[in-house]
Scaffold this motif. Structure first.
Motif, PDB file in Angstrom:
ATOM      1  N   ARG A   1       0.970  -1.275  -0.031  1.00 44.95           N
ATOM      2  CA  ARG A   1      -0.080  -0.088  -0.157  1.00 44.95           C
ATOM      3  C   ARG A   1       0.932   1.209   0.076  1.00 44.95           C
ATOM      4  NH1 ARG A   1      -2.865  -2.597   4.352  1.00 44.95           N
ATOM      5  NH2 ARG A   1      -4.131  -3.967   3.627  1.00 44.95           N
TER       6      ARG A   1
ATOM      7  N   GLY B   1       1.068   4.635  -6.343  1.00 41.64           N
ATOM      8  CA  GLY B   1       0.095   4.549  -7.561  1.00 41.64           C
ATOM      9  C   GLY B   1      -0.698   3.006  -6.922  1.00 41.64           C
TER      10      GLY B   1
ATOM     11  N   LYS C   1      -3.731   1.740  -4.682  1.00 41.25           N
ATOM     12  CA  LYS C   1      -4.768   2.358  -3.886  1.00 41.25           C
ATOM     13  C   LYS C   1      -5.209   1.342  -2.653  1.00 41.25           C
ATOM     14  CE  LYS C   1      -9.315   4.578  -4.696  1.00 41.25           C
ATOM     15  NZ  LYS C   1     -10.494   4.691  -5.566  1.00 41.25           N
TER      16      LYS C   1
ATOM     17  N   GLU D   1      -4.289   3.003  -8.506  1.00 37.92           N
ATOM     18  CA  GLU D   1      -4.850   4.524  -8.428  1.00 37.92           C
ATOM     19  C   GLU D   1      -5.212   4.556 -10.005  1.00 37.92           C
ATOM     20  OE1 GLU D   1      -5.440   6.356  -6.178  1.00 37.92           O
ATOM     21  OE2 GLU D   1      -4.097   6.157  -4.488  1.00 37.92           O
ATOM     22  N   ALA D   2      -6.269   5.632 -10.315  1.00 35.45           N
ATOM     23  CA  ALA D   2      -6.548   5.676 -11.839  1.00 35.45           C
ATOM     24  C   ALA D   2      -5.473   5.977 -12.916  1.00 35.45           C
ATOM     25  CB  ALA D   2      -7.538   7.254 -11.702  1.00 35.45           C
ATOM     26  N   ASP D   3      -4.318   6.708 -12.150  1.00 38.49           N
ATOM     27  CA  ASP D   3      -3.384   7.085 -13.073  1.00 38.49           C
ATOM     28  C   ASP D   3      -2.224   6.371 -13.094  1.00 38.49           C
ATOM     29  OD1 ASP D   3      -2.688   7.954 -10.736  1.00 38.49           O
ATOM     30  OD2 ASP D   3      -2.042   9.844 -11.280  1.00 38.49           O
ATOM     31  N   ALA D   4      -2.233   5.242 -12.475  1.00 37.08           N
ATOM     32  CA  ALA D   4      -0.984   4.640 -12.091  1.00 37.08           C
ATOM     33  C   ALA D   4      -0.847   3.393 -13.256  1.00 37.08           C
ATOM     34  CB  ALA D   4      -1.035   3.514 -10.801  1.00 37.08           C
TER      35      ALA D   4
ATOM     36  N   GLU E   1     -11.542  -2.328  -7.037  1.00 34.72           N
ATOM     37  CA  GLU E   1     -11.746  -2.125  -5.469  1.00 34.72           C
ATOM     38  C   GLU E   1     -12.943  -2.842  -4.955  1.00 34.72           C
ATOM     39  OE1 GLU E   1     -12.034   2.106  -5.015  1.00 34.72           O
ATOM     40  OE2 GLU E   1     -11.343   1.582  -2.652  1.00 34.72           O
TER      41      GLU E   1
END
Lengths: 328, 328
Positions: free
Chosen positions: A163, A167, A169, A208-211, A239
């Motif tokens: 975690r 990048g 989540k 994460e969205a942009d990872a 998720e």
């Protein structure tokens, strides 16, 4: 035993909840209350009738609690709480930072002993029941080797490490014993096994969205101490999947002692746990040892102790005569 | 610990030989001698340097022996020897007639206590290590069931029972856990199992020259207590085959505690032994507990004790600090 052993819970996370449930399974115990650093009104025990109070006020309950079970974490809570609370109460805790056990033992002992309290540290299954089995293994079979395998189980420390990777989540990590290694050990072969040969690590990661998946994966599998020495798989999930499929906290493992007696006769001893909930099982161990802490203190055995200092009979609500008759 | 723990062996059959071998594996112990009811000249220890003396003269060695390990049988030897020798020495024995343990405990306690001796009774793996695991199982998981399976292993009592059947020249009997029953227990199903569902019994029998196989087989499989409640197979073999294929004394088994915590969470604890030599393993357990008996006595803990009264740390040659550092 006419009166019940009065138990207090310090800290109310997964472990504290497990202790609450375990105390309810033991007819010779009663729960005095839960003590939390949070606002007591915000803490919701499993049984709404259980009293929740501020941990700051616990000093007022010295005459009401026979054993206080410390349910804080080993990293940030217990190094302070362990000694502070052992100065006021008989305690049981699950301190599990193996390398720091000697210094923690000292600190707790220095607090407990002058105050006439008994403090059982590092109770649970590892350290705890696994430790006892490592000790029995080498005491009974001095010629041999001891193997500890963990899993399949969710490792909180490794999940936390993932975690922290940029990048990521959300994530969980399962430690899995390598079946071939376990079988070789069980056969009495006494193999020398590298870290990589004993366990694999399976990671389930929400990005994460942009990872960038490849970058995250590389960061995980090359992470020193945690993953670099293992065969690690990384699966990316949503998720929702994380919540739906990975919210349980199963764990377990094996302690195997493989040794020889006489003129090379093979003898294999194995202890294994298959736990659908790691915190609930650990809590159940803590509660059994709370009974022992109470009795040790009544016998005048004070100061810091570990599972190695506790005779098995002290864990049972039965009398010594009943135990000899029913279980020996 | 500067000086070694001085061990004596009373009785020199399979168990006594195993104790001799086990003492040699423990650097903190030394063997004072073997004491036998037979003519000492006729007793041949594994190590020819070991002194063999008459058991009748053992009273002269009270200052030379720290712990006497009693290696006689539970049926004829220990009921007399246990109390008589516990009056003179710290003792460890493997008394295993479960139903008579309470009265044996009393008799040994009455001999040991007024003489300031410590007597550990019923030590071995069942009673012994299995008993400890039964106790831990129900103390940690009070809601659940405990299952003990034995085998695959050679049962001395059942082999003896077959040998008493007219027409039988020689025999061995293996107790075998039913794999399906073991798997059902391991799964956490909490099955209710009949005697027949838990174990099968395999018999290998050498007939007298004039015996009728069908008659002998019928006498075995219908024998009350021993075989009538089991699925029993009888195979007839030659005396050479008996000697060649059935001289080893393997044994083992499982203690499984299957329980629930919290709101019905399944937790399974299993302890298992796979022993190529039952007597050698039992002897190794006796020797580890001899160390504990010595220490208990030094601490002033006298009288009859069982494995339930022995803190694990007392079994190890390591110091408490070393154990915390290395094994916890």
């Amino acid at each position: 035993m006419g009166t019940k052993i009065r138990i207090g819970i310090a800290g109310y996370g997964n472990l504290g909840r497990g202790v609450e449930a375990a105390v309810a399974q033991n007819a010779d115990m009663e729960l005095v209350g839960v003590f939390s650093r949070r606002d007591p009104a915000s803490v919701k025990p499993l049984n709404p009738a259980v009293q929740v109070r501020s941990l700051a006020a616990i000093g007022e309950f010295q005459n009401d609690i026979d054993v206080l079970i410390l349910c804080g974490g080993s990293k940030n809570d217990l190094p302070e709480q362990g000694p502070a609370l052992a100065a006021m109460f008989n305690t049981v805790d699950s301190f599990d930072t193996h390398a720091k056990i000697p210094e923690y033992f000292q600190a707790v002992n220095q607090a407990a002993e002058p105050n006439g309290n008994t403090a059982l540290i590092s109770v649970g299954w590892d350290p705890g029941l696994f430790s006892i089995n490592r000790l029995f293994g080498e005491a009974v079979l001095p010629q041999g080797a001891t193997y500890t395998f963990w899993g399949k189980g969710l490792s909180q420390g490794h999940s936390d490490a993932i975690r922290r990777v940029p990048g990521v989540k959300g994530a969980v990590q399962y430690t899995i014993p390598v079946p071939d290694a376990v079988e070789r050990v069980r056969s009495g072969e006494l193999p020398i096994l590298s870290t990589r040969e004993k366990h694999t690590r399976d990671c389930y990661v929400v990005l994460e969205a942009d990872a960038d998946a490849a970058t995250v994966k590389q960061a995980i599998v090359t992470m020193p101490d945690y993953f670099a020495d293992y065969d690690t798989t990384v699966s990316f999930i949503t998720e929702d999947e994380l919540k739906r499929d990975h919210s349980a906290m199963p764990h377990g493992g094996f302690v195997i002692r493989s040794g020889t007696t006489g003129a090379g006769t093979a003898q294999v001893v194995e202890y294994s746990l298959k736990l659908d909930s790691n915190p609930e099982f650990t809590s159940s161990v803590l509660v059994a040892y709370a009974r022992a802490a109470f009795r040790l203190n009544q016998q005048g055995s004070i100061g810091a102790k570990t599972v190695f200092d506790v005779a098995p009979g002290l864990l049972s609500p039965k009398t010594a005569a009943d135990l000899r008759k029913a279980l020996l």
